[in-house]
Each structure stands twice: as structure tokens, then as C-alpha cells.
Design a protein around this motif. Sequence first.
Motif, PDB file in Angstrom:
ATOM      1  N   UNK A  62      -5.169 -11.381 -56.887  1.00 35.05           N
ATOM      2  CA  UNK A  62      -4.589 -11.116 -58.210  1.00 35.05           C
ATOM      3  C   UNK A  62      -5.339 -11.882 -59.291  1.00 35.05           C
ATOM      4  N   UNK A  63      -5.654 -13.140 -59.032  1.00 38.26           N
ATOM      5  CA  UNK A  63      -6.383 -13.940 -60.029  1.00 38.26           C
ATOM      6  C   UNK A  63      -7.749 -13.331 -60.327  1.00 38.26           C
ATOM      7  N   UNK A  64      -8.448 -12.897 -59.298  1.00 32.48           N
ATOM      8  CA  UNK A  64      -9.774 -12.300 -59.521  1.00 32.48           C
ATOM      9  C   UNK A  64      -9.669 -11.021 -60.348  1.00 32.48           C
ATOM     10  N   UNK A  65      -8.646 -10.225 -60.103  1.00 34.38           N
ATOM     11  CA  UNK A  65      -8.467  -8.967 -60.829  1.00 34.38           C
ATOM     12  C   UNK A  65      -8.048  -9.201 -62.275  1.00 34.38           C
ATOM     13  N   UNK A  66      -7.049 -10.055 -62.481  1.00 37.10           N
ATOM     14  CA  UNK A  66      -6.448 -10.190 -63.813  1.00 37.10           C
ATOM     15  C   UNK A  66      -7.187 -11.180 -64.718  1.00 37.10           C
ATOM     16  N   UNK A  67      -7.994 -12.055 -64.152  1.00 38.04           N
ATOM     17  CA  UNK A  67      -8.810 -12.934 -64.993  1.00 38.04           C
ATOM     18  C   UNK A  67      -9.752 -12.094 -65.847  1.00 38.04           C
ATOM     19  N   UNK A  68     -10.266 -11.012 -65.267  1.00 35.58           N
ATOM     20  CA  UNK A  68     -11.169 -10.115 -65.999  1.00 35.58           C
ATOM     21  C   UNK A  68     -10.457  -9.418 -67.158  1.00 35.58           C
ATOM     22  N   UNK A  69      -9.114  -9.416 -67.123  1.00 34.67           N
ATOM     23  CA  UNK A  69      -8.320  -8.747 -68.155  1.00 34.67           C
ATOM     24  C   UNK A  69      -7.775  -9.730 -69.192  1.00 34.67           C
ATOM     25  N   UNK A  70      -8.196 -10.992 -69.123  1.00 35.46           N
ATOM     26  CA  UNK A  70      -7.784 -11.976 -70.113  1.00 35.46           C
ATOM     27  C   UNK A  70      -6.623 -12.866 -69.711  1.00 35.46           C
ATOM     28  N   UNK A  71      -6.250 -12.847 -68.431  1.00 37.42           N
ATOM     29  CA  UNK A  71      -5.162 -13.703 -67.949  1.00 37.42           C
ATOM     30  C   UNK A  71      -5.770 -14.959 -67.319  1.00 37.42           C
ATOM     31  N   UNK A  72      -5.303 -16.109 -67.746  1.00 38.67           N
ATOM     32  CA  UNK A  72      -5.737 -17.370 -67.152  1.00 38.67           C
ATOM     33  C   UNK A  72      -4.826 -17.735 -65.991  1.00 38.67           C
ATOM     34  N   UNK A  73      -5.368 -18.394 -64.996  1.00 38.17           N
ATOM     35  CA  UNK A  73      -4.602 -18.839 -63.831  1.00 38.17           C
ATOM     36  C   UNK A  73      -4.827 -20.327 -63.628  1.00 38.17           C
ATOM     37  N   UNK A  74      -3.732 -21.043 -63.396  1.00 36.30           N
ATOM     38  CA  UNK A  74      -3.779 -22.488 -63.185  1.00 36.30           C
ATOM     39  C   UNK A  74      -2.837 -22.811 -62.034  1.00 36.30           C
ATOM     40  N   UNK A  75      -3.347 -23.501 -61.026  1.00 36.94           N
ATOM     41  CA  UNK A  75      -2.509 -23.941 -59.908  1.00 36.94           C
ATOM     42  C   UNK A  75      -2.302 -25.445 -60.021  1.00 36.94           C
ATOM     43  N   UNK A  76      -1.089 -25.887 -59.715  1.00 39.59           N
ATOM     44  CA  UNK A  76      -0.731 -27.309 -59.808  1.00 39.59           C
ATOM     45  C   UNK A  76      -0.013 -27.717 -58.530  1.00 39.59           C
ATOM     46  N   UNK A  77      -0.410 -28.846 -57.970  1.00 41.73           N
ATOM     47  CA  UNK A  77       0.309 -29.432 -56.837  1.00 41.73           C
ATOM     48  C   UNK A  77       0.949 -30.725 -57.312  1.00 41.73           C
ATOM     49  N   UNK A  78       2.257 -30.832 -57.084  1.00 39.04           N
ATOM     50  CA  UNK A  78       3.021 -31.989 -57.558  1.00 39.04           C
ATOM     51  C   UNK A  78       3.659 -32.786 -56.423  1.00 39.04           C
ATOM     52  N   UNK A  79       3.337 -32.460 -55.191  1.00 38.58           N
ATOM     53  CA  UNK A  79       3.997 -33.119 -54.067  1.00 38.58           C
ATOM     54  C   UNK A  79       3.673 -34.607 -53.976  1.00 38.58           C
ATOM     55  N   UNK A  80       4.632 -35.350 -53.452  1.00 36.37           N
ATOM     56  CA  UNK A  80       4.471 -36.777 -53.164  1.00 36.37           C
ATOM     57  C   UNK A  80       3.482 -36.912 -52.008  1.00 36.37           C
ATOM     58  N   UNK A  81       2.298 -37.458 -52.297  1.00 40.13           N
ATOM     59  CA  UNK A  81       1.275 -37.562 -51.255  1.00 40.13           C
ATOM     60  C   UNK A  81       1.462 -38.791 -50.368  1.00 40.13           C
ATOM     61  N   UNK A  82       2.376 -39.672 -50.743  1.00 37.27           N
ATOM     62  CA  UNK A  82       2.688 -40.799 -49.846  1.00 37.27           C
ATOM     63  C   UNK A  82       3.310 -40.260 -48.561  1.00 37.27           C
ATOM     64  N   UNK A  83       4.226 -39.308 -48.726  1.00 39.66           N
ATOM     65  CA  UNK A  83       4.903 -38.714 -47.561  1.00 39.66           C
ATOM     66  C   UNK A  83       4.158 -37.493 -47.028  1.00 39.66           C
ATOM     67  N   UNK A  84       3.353 -36.865 -47.865  1.00 42.90           N
ATOM     68  CA  UNK A  84       2.618 -35.656 -47.471  1.00 42.90           C
ATOM     69  C   UNK A  84       1.150 -35.801 -47.863  1.00 42.90           C
ATOM     70  N   UNK A  85       0.422 -36.680 -47.153  1.00 39.68           N
ATOM     71  CA  UNK A  85      -0.967 -36.944 -47.517  1.00 39.68           C
ATOM     72  C   UNK A  85      -1.863 -35.704 -47.449  1.00 39.68           C
ATOM     73  N   UNK A  86      -1.461 -34.689 -46.672  1.00 37.80           N
ATOM     74  CA  UNK A  86      -2.257 -33.464 -46.578  1.00 37.80           C
ATOM     75  C   UNK A  86      -2.283 -32.698 -47.906  1.00 37.80           C
ATOM     76  N   UNK A  87      -1.437 -33.091 -48.852  1.00 36.60           N
ATOM     77  CA  UNK A  87      -1.420 -32.466 -50.172  1.00 36.60           C
ATOM     78  C   UNK A  87      -2.147 -33.316 -51.219  1.00 36.60           C
ATOM     79  N   UNK A  88      -2.843 -34.345 -50.787  1.00 34.46           N
ATOM     80  CA  UNK A  88      -3.571 -35.218 -51.705  1.00 34.46           C
ATOM     81  C   UNK A  88      -4.806 -34.552 -52.292  1.00 34.46           C
ATOM     82  N   UNK A  89      -5.340 -35.124 -53.365  1.00 38.51           N
ATOM     83  CA  UNK A  89      -6.454 -34.516 -54.105  1.00 38.51           C
ATOM     84  C   UNK A  89      -7.688 -34.172 -53.262  1.00 38.51           C
TER      85      UNK A  89
END
Length: 187
Positions: A62-89
Motif C-alpha cells: 500500500x505504501x509503495x502504491x499510494x506514495x506515488x499518489x502524494x500520501x506520506x507514510x510514517x511508522x512509529x514503534x513506541x514499545x518499552x524496549x527494557x521488557x521487549x528488547x527485540x523492538x529496540x532501534x
Amino acid sequence: MAQTPSNMLPLGTKAPNFSLPNTLDNTIVNLQTAKGTKGTVIMFICNHCPFVIHVNTMLVEIAKTYTKKGIGFIAISSNDVEKHPQDGPEFMKTHAKAVGYPFPYLYDESQEVAKAYDAACTPDLYVFNAQLKLVYRGQLDNSRPGNGIPLTGSDLKHALDCLLKNQENTESQKPSIGCNIKWKQIL
């Protein structure tokens, strides 16, 4: 698998601004520079959630298709990485490259951005118009891990098509269902 629904932020809400590190290239990304000319999709996701893993390929498509049409896409991860290190930067960067994310994947270490958006689960999807007013929030489609319903992205695609045609989305907006955001414990 926990099944947490979206909080369904009121339509018309102005997108809260943010500046967060992009794990893909170590730059700081803010809403004003990353938004699309015609609209913006903000997605709260993470690496390990089975609900996000289930929809990753469709999010990329969807992002690849709609970016060409002027839609921006931003993903954000907010999980606590102390308890879930697999979600770290460092793991976010590896994961984003492996999946092929064509959008920035931002790390919300303080969890303030997730709180500002009233995000509750992963994935939690928001669509804002060119003026950054909320026009859609909720699910990608009815598919969930193990429910046998094909992944189509129909709800998000419909919302984006309505936005691009400058039409009101009269379809029922259903909450996303996913893993709860892993909040830090406040002492």
C-alpha cells in the motif's frame, strides 16, 4: 495473543507534531517534513507483534502504491524496549530492511508520541488529510492471524481512495485489533 482494540481518536483531530529518530538512517524526522502532499498515514507498529507481522507485506504494498499518489507514510514503534528488547532501534533497522519498509521507521523512546495519538495497539493506523486532520483511524482490513480471511488492505485503501477523490468516507470505521503497546511502568 492479546487482542487490544484501537481507541478510535475522534475524526477531525489535528495530528500531533513530533520529531523522532529514524532507525533506518539515524536522522531526525518530524511530521512537517515527512507528511505527504495529499495526506499522511501514521502507523504504530513494532517488530515482534504477530498482528503486525501478518500485515507487513500489505503495508509495504500500500505504501509503495499510494506514495506515488502524494500520501506520506510514517511508522512509529513506541514499545518499552527494557521488557521487549527485540523492538529496540537496532532491531527496528534490521527488521525494516528485511521487510522492505519504504517509509521511515521512527523510535518513540519516551512513548509521548503514542500517548499524544492515543495509540493502543500494534498495528494502529491513522489517516490524515493534507491539513493534517484525521479522516480515518482503525483497521487495515478484517484479516487477523489465523482467522482465514485474506489480507486485502481494503479498509485502509478505501479511506485513502476517498481522501484522494475528496469524498467523505461513509464506510464504518472499525478499530484495529492487535497487541497492546508495551508501556513503560511508571514508578
